[in-house]
Design an enzyme around this catalytic site. Sequence first.
Site, PDB file in Angstrom:
ATOM      1  N   ASP A  42       0.860  -1.270   0.025  1.00  0.00           N
ATOM      2  CA  ASP A  42       0.050  -0.161   0.077  1.00  0.00           C
ATOM      3  C   ASP A  42       0.898   1.181  -0.020  1.00  0.00           C
ATOM      4  OD1 ASP A  42      -2.307  -1.343   0.235  1.00  0.00           O
ATOM      5  OD2 ASP A  42      -2.032  -1.783   2.347  1.00  0.00           O
ATOM      6  N   GLU A 227     -11.575  -2.483  -2.305  1.00  0.00           N
ATOM      7  CA  GLU A 227     -10.608  -1.593  -1.087  1.00  0.00           C
ATOM      8  C   GLU A 227      -9.678  -0.711  -1.795  1.00  0.00           C
ATOM      9  OE1 GLU A 227      -8.595  -4.714   1.038  1.00  0.00           O
ATOM     10  OE2 GLU A 227      -7.263  -4.889  -0.337  1.00  0.00           O
TER      11      GLU A 227
END
Length: 362
Positions: A42, A227
């Site tokens: 991420d 997500e």
Amino acid sequence: MLFITTLFFCAGCGNKNGGQKQRSVSAAKDTYVNPLFPEGADPSALFHNGKYYYTHGTEDKILLWETSDITDMAHSVCKMVWRPEDPSNCCHLWAPEIHYINDKWYIYYAADDGNTDNHQLYVLENSSPDPMQGKFEMKGSIMTNPEWNWGIQATTFEHKGVRYLAWSGWPKRRTNAETQCIYIARMKDPWTLDSPRVLISRPEYEWERQWVNPDGSRTAYPIYVNEGPQFFHSKDNKTLILYYAASGSWSPYYCIGMLTADAESDLLDPASWTKSPVPVFQQSLENEVYGPGGLSFVPSPDGTEWYMIYHARQVTNGDTGSPETRNPRIQKIGWDANGMPDLGIPVRAGVALPKPSGIPLK
């Protein structure tokens, strides 16, 4: 256990979850190679006043890197800017993002009390002009819904003078399966919502619902995933884009989907958003890049190019727990005939790529 020595601090920035070891593949001064770090999921970066500020998930703390060359993180400056002490949000610090809003710095991230079912969104604030100086302090949690049931991977953006938050959440608490959806809401300030959450995407296509690895390994129960929303736009800014990740992040099928809305539409109306029926960025078997996700966009220093930062892995099956096998990468994006971003395909690790335009050559 929360005490940290100078030696451990340096190791945290320099090795695990952000190692700055020299890679075996060397690049010329005007080229770079991926990955940026041996491991790290991420990734997120922001370009501000000639500097890139970069961060990625490290589970128990938040690290911030500063560099004038986003492709050369081995020579960046690293600082630990947050380590939680409150047991209610001590663990699993996921997907930190740094933003500069109203002359202050904010970091959005998710954390829990040790149980990932209790993940919530949190915001840190730093009023220093330089995010590597001053102090990040807890501004608070973001109450995303009355049930206070779950939230991760938030991003924020401003459009027509209104600030929005987008994130991944559950419609209701998990029972025998888990469904992660993309929500959006208007913001009153950088840490407070000013409207109810609005669901704009749920995992409906098969490519959004993969949770079993090719070798049969899987999570304990089905997890259907939308997500990691990330805001971007068409070249003429007339179309707004929310990219998001779909399917299990531990699988090679993790990929990028796309939601689009007209810039003149009501962003809090689900009907304003149109979902691409196919992924727009996915694994490349030919290049041995699997499970790409975690998008972030930054310009080249001279503003003539755009680059996409993302994570991926070089092994087909990711572990459903640990260790971390994902690592951050960066590559240039293009534009199609309609002025929409063309993300291309993931480039093989170790391939020499031209540095962004305007990067100072050492």
